[in-house]
Design an enzyme around this catalytic site. Structure first.
Site, PDB file in Angstrom:
ATOM      1  N   GLU A  47       0.823  -1.204   0.000  1.00 18.05           N
ATOM      2  CA  GLU A  47       0.000   0.000   0.000  1.00 18.05           C
ATOM      3  C   GLU A  47       0.862   1.260   0.000  1.00 18.05           C
ATOM      4  O   GLU A  47       0.571   2.221  -0.719  1.00 18.05           O
ATOM      5  CB  GLU A  47      -0.929   0.001   1.221  1.00 18.05           C
ATOM      6  N   TYR A 132      -6.858   6.013   4.680  1.00 15.65           N
ATOM      7  CA  TYR A 132      -7.006   5.121   3.524  1.00 15.65           C
ATOM      8  C   TYR A 132      -6.136   3.873   3.680  1.00 15.65           C
ATOM      9  O   TYR A 132      -6.598   2.745   3.508  1.00 15.65           O
ATOM     10  CB  TYR A 132      -6.656   5.851   2.226  1.00 15.65           C
ATOM     11  N   ASP A 150     -11.708   5.518  -2.935  1.00 15.63           N
ATOM     12  CA  ASP A 150     -10.597   6.206  -3.577  1.00 15.63           C
ATOM     13  C   ASP A 150     -11.108   6.855  -4.860  1.00 15.63           C
ATOM     14  O   ASP A 150     -12.313   6.853  -5.142  1.00 15.63           O
ATOM     15  CB  ASP A 150      -9.423   5.260  -3.833  1.00 15.63           C
TER      16      ASP A 150
END
Length: 307
Positions: A47, A132, A150
């Site tokens: 990520e 996020y 997103d």
């Protein structure tokens, strides 16, 4: 559902919508190695690396990083300069992400006895982990996340279900769509839909979009969507020269300001547009991020990597 003065609603056949997307994702989706693991450390690395970097370029870097530092314990024990150097060598963007990842590994080892927290709120306690990323790790490692929202997901919701360009509306719609207890597969699936079918230029039929029968944009032919910010060009950017500074300082114990300037750009002139003032500003930023030490108190300013 109402947001401000606008009314919008998801399809009545929510189960049909969900089943169609999950079946589409199961049948054919892009293969990335981090989709085959539920290890929270491996997912966190993917990520962080994927932020503003094309996924195809991330694969090699991700595999190399985990081969070198396969656990949080080994990453926490690593020399931070080596971690930052790896980041620079693989052109993974802002080097402070490497620093934060290194510090987060230390937190997992020291504060959590080597075990990752498993909720979005707890994961945000780790250095450099925002909402996020925390939600992504909770979803993909622990199947314990909220609906992801997103840029790709917003585009899908806006086009398919006429969800207005409003953050609260997007959050509500994404949450209502996600089947309970399935954040791992659902969040992967809806992001995949936005990434390969509902791109800025949509590929509805070519990609076999599973939501065509419900999609307002497909019915009307109007594929407008909220503006999508674009990544500034890397060539000639501040990010590029930050990386060059780090890469150059890795080769030397320290460098005087002008020597460093001439090594990182051919048009460096001490009193020019890209001269001492420009480079000092760059070094001050890197020092604030904890990546370099900039000593400008002597006759000749000196830069070195933070250790």
């Amino acid at each position: 559902m109402t947001t401000g003065a606008q009314e919008w609603a998801l399809p009545d056949d929510l189960e049909g919508v969900r089943e169609a997307l999950l079946a589409w994702y199961k049948d054919d989706h892009r293969e990335f190695p981090w989709r085959r693991t539920d290890d929270p450390y491996e997912i966190l690395v993917s990520e962080v690396m994927s932020q503003q970097t094309q996924l195809g370029r991330v694969v090699e870097a991700w595999e190399g990083f985990l081969e070198r530092w396969p656990t949080t314990a080994e990453l926490a024990d690593a020399d931070r300069a080596d971690v930052v150097g790896f980041w620079t060598d693989h052109s993974l963007g802002y080097n402070n992400r490497a620093k934060y990842l290194h510090e987060a590994a230390g937190q997992v080892e020291e504060e959590y006895d080597g075990e990752f927290p498993d909720t979005p709120d707890e994961l945000q306690e780790l250095m450099g982990v925002g909402p996020y990323t925390a939600n992504a790790v909770a979803s993909f490692a622990f199947n314990n996340g909220d609906a992801v929202v997103d840029t790709n997901v917003k585009r899908v919701l806006y086009r398919a279900f006429d969800v207005p360009d409003d953050d609260a509306a997007f959050e509500d719609a994404a949450s209502d769509l996600m089947p309970a207890g399935r954040s791992r597969v659902w969040n992967n699936a809806i992001m995949e839909l936005g990434g390969v079918a509902c791109e800025q230029t949509p590929k509805c039929d070519a990609a076999g979009c599973p939501w065509r029968e419900w999609c307002g944009a497909y019915a009307s032919g109007d594929f407008t969507a909220p503006d999508v910010p674009t990544q500034p060009s890397f060539e000639g950017s501040r990010r590029q020269f930050r990386g060059r500074v780090i890469g150059t300082l890795r080769e030397y114990d320290e460098l005087e300001l002008d020597t460093l300037g001439h090594r990182i750009r051919v048009d460096y002139t001490p009193d020019g547009e890209y001269g001492r003032e420009w480079l000092a500003g760059l070094l001050t930023d890197l020092e604030s991020d904890g990546l370099v030490e900039f000593d400008d108190g002597g006759a000749e300013p000196v830069a070195r990597l933070q250790r």
